[in-house]
Design a protein around this motif. Structure first.
Motif, PDB file in Angstrom:
ATOM      1  N   ASP A   1       0.855  -1.179   0.000  1.00 21.89           N
ATOM      2  CA  ASP A   1       0.000   0.000   0.000  1.00 21.89           C
ATOM      3  C   ASP A   1       0.905   1.248   0.000  1.00 21.89           C
ATOM      4  O   ASP A   1       1.857   1.317  -0.768  1.00 21.89           O
ATOM      5  CB  ASP A   1      -0.934  -0.088   1.219  1.00 21.89           C
TER       6      ASP A   1
ATOM      7  N   ASN B   1       0.934  -5.035  -3.758  1.00 20.51           N
ATOM      8  CA  ASN B   1      -0.298  -4.254  -3.897  1.00 20.51           C
ATOM      9  C   ASN B   1      -0.055  -2.819  -3.415  1.00 20.51           C
ATOM     10  O   ASN B   1      -0.753  -2.282  -2.561  1.00 20.51           O
ATOM     11  CB  ASN B   1      -1.445  -4.925  -3.157  1.00 20.51           C
TER      12      ASN B   1
ATOM     13  N   SER C   1     -13.379  -1.461   4.685  1.00 24.76           N
ATOM     14  CA  SER C   1     -12.248  -1.600   3.769  1.00 24.76           C
ATOM     15  C   SER C   1     -11.458  -2.867   4.033  1.00 24.76           C
ATOM     16  O   SER C   1     -10.943  -3.497   3.091  1.00 24.76           O
ATOM     17  CB  SER C   1     -11.335  -0.374   3.865  1.00 24.76           C
ATOM     18  N   THR C   2     -11.354  -3.284   5.301  1.00 23.51           N
ATOM     19  CA  THR C   2     -10.647  -4.535   5.607  1.00 23.51           C
ATOM     20  C   THR C   2     -11.393  -5.722   5.014  1.00 23.51           C
ATOM     21  O   THR C   2     -10.781  -6.636   4.444  1.00 23.51           O
ATOM     22  CB  THR C   2     -10.466  -4.699   7.121  1.00 23.51           C
TER      23      THR C   2
ATOM     24  N   SER D   1     -10.675  -6.188   1.454  1.00 19.83           N
ATOM     25  CA  SER D   1      -9.262  -6.368   1.123  1.00 19.83           C
ATOM     26  C   SER D   1      -8.832  -7.819   1.014  1.00 19.83           C
ATOM     27  O   SER D   1      -7.669  -8.088   0.694  1.00 19.83           O
ATOM     28  CB  SER D   1      -8.398  -5.660   2.176  1.00 19.83           C
ATOM     29  N   THR D   2      -9.751  -8.758   1.301  1.00 20.68           N
ATOM     30  CA  THR D   2      -9.413 -10.177   1.197  1.00 20.68           C
ATOM     31  C   THR D   2     -10.498 -10.919   0.425  1.00 20.68           C
ATOM     32  O   THR D   2     -11.674 -10.551   0.484  1.00 20.68           O
ATOM     33  CB  THR D   2      -9.260 -10.819   2.590  1.00 20.68           C
TER      34      THR D   2
ATOM     35  N   ASP E   1      -7.428  -7.100  -6.545  1.00 19.80           N
ATOM     36  CA  ASP E   1      -7.433  -5.918  -5.692  1.00 19.80           C
ATOM     37  C   ASP E   1      -8.372  -4.846  -6.248  1.00 19.80           C
ATOM     38  O   ASP E   1      -8.273  -4.463  -7.420  1.00 19.80           O
ATOM     39  CB  ASP E   1      -6.010  -5.352  -5.607  1.00 19.80           C
TER      40      ASP E   1
ATOM     41  N   LYS F   1      -6.812 -10.235  -2.908  1.00 21.34           N
ATOM     42  CA  LYS F   1      -7.229  -8.854  -3.131  1.00 21.34           C
ATOM     43  C   LYS F   1      -6.137  -7.937  -2.599  1.00 21.34           C
ATOM     44  O   LYS F   1      -4.960  -8.146  -2.894  1.00 21.34           O
ATOM     45  CB  LYS F   1      -8.612  -8.623  -2.513  1.00 21.34           C
ATOM     46  N   HIS F   2      -6.494  -6.936  -1.797  1.00 22.83           N
ATOM     47  CA  HIS F   2      -5.500  -5.937  -1.408  1.00 22.83           C
ATOM     48  C   HIS F   2      -4.505  -6.462  -0.375  1.00 22.83           C
ATOM     49  O   HIS F   2      -3.386  -5.954  -0.279  1.00 22.83           O
ATOM     50  CB  HIS F   2      -6.219  -4.688  -0.865  1.00 22.83           C
TER      51      HIS F   2
END
Length: 272
Positions: A102, A125, A161-162, A165-166, A225, A251-252
């Motif tokens: 990030d 990412n 957002s968490t 992120s997966t 992501d 993802k992220h």
């Protein structure tokens, strides 16, 4: 054999900074940086990475388990890069391998471009070029938005957002662990300060230096992501010599979706 993960503290210019560590203290150091999350993003792969490196996953001031507090001036990429160098000096670390996730990837790129202390780099990412800030982060440039943001507001936003992120659904304990730092007003202010300082010029202006240095760099990317698109990773590999890309399911935060694949990709690069 995988290595246990410990949490330690180091005094950096009068502030107690915390870091997760794995591996032998005599091994070559690997610094791991976070962005809008904290060192928890690296935890799933530290036991494996500790087989080959002295891993140091730092919590920036006001993040994770670190003391201190960021403001928009101390939360810029160059300012945070200096904080990382100060932490490295305090730990007795001169030249190191470097991994960034990030905004931590933006810090990593800055260090790679402006110092001679980075041997090899991993970007996971990561922000790059003009991929950032995303709208949910950019709105914190407004001082009024920052001032009005409460602990409850940030916890709600970070929960959403968490979860995004997966690929897999984090269980209640995992989610609570990710959210645990943001239960104090000072930590809310640090997070909103990092958001306010998010600026693509920090990653755009260093592109010529990165091209000239051609530092051995591996991009490890959760291919689904929503925040940092795979297209930017592919562009980096096309434009920056010395870079390659390993796509993994995720993802992220791909360390939560594909920890073994991420660890193998990082180890393969560092061993090169």
């Amino acid at each position: 054999m995988e290595h246990p993960v410990d949490r330690r503290q180091i005094d950096v210019a009068g502030t107690e900074l915390s870091y997760l560590t794995a591996g032998d203290d005599q091994d070559r150091p690997l610094l791991l940086l976070h962005g809008t999350f904290w060192s928890r993003v690296w935890q799933p792969v530290l036991p494996a990475l500790g087989r080959i490196r002295r891993c140091i996953a730092l919590d920036l001031p006001g993040f994770g388990a670190s003391a201190g507090e960021l403001d928009p001036g101390s939360a810029t990429v160059p300012a945070l890069a200096q904080t990382v160098l100060d932490a490295a000096d305090a730990l007795g670390v001169d030249v190191f391998d470097l991994a960034g996730h990030d905004i931590g990837g933006g810090i990593a790129q800055h260090l790679a471009a402006t110092t001679d202390r980075v041997r090899r780099m991993v970007l996971m990412n990561s922000v790059m070029f003009d991929s950032w800030p995303v709208p949910a982060v950019e709105r914190f440039r407004d001082p009024g938005v920052r001032a009005a943001t409460t602990v409850e507001d940030l916890l709600e936003a970070r929960t959403a957002s968490t979860r995004r992120s997966t690929l897999r659904e984090l269980d209640d304990d995992e989610l609570a662990d990710y959210l645990s730092p943001w239960r104090e007003p000072a930590r809310v202010r640090s997070w909103t300060a990092m958001a306010a300082a998010a600026d693509p010029r920090w990653t755009l202006d260093i592109v010529p230096a990165l091209q000239q240095k051609a530092l051995p760099t591996r991009l490890v990317w959760g291919s689904d992501d929503e925040f940092q698109k795979l297209a930017f990773a592919r562009r980096y590999v096309e434009e920056i010599p010395g870079a390659d890309l390993v796509e993994v399911a995720g993802k992220h935060i791909p360390t939560e979706d594909s920890p073994r694949q991420v660890a193998d990709a990082v180890i393969g690069h560092l061993a090169g």
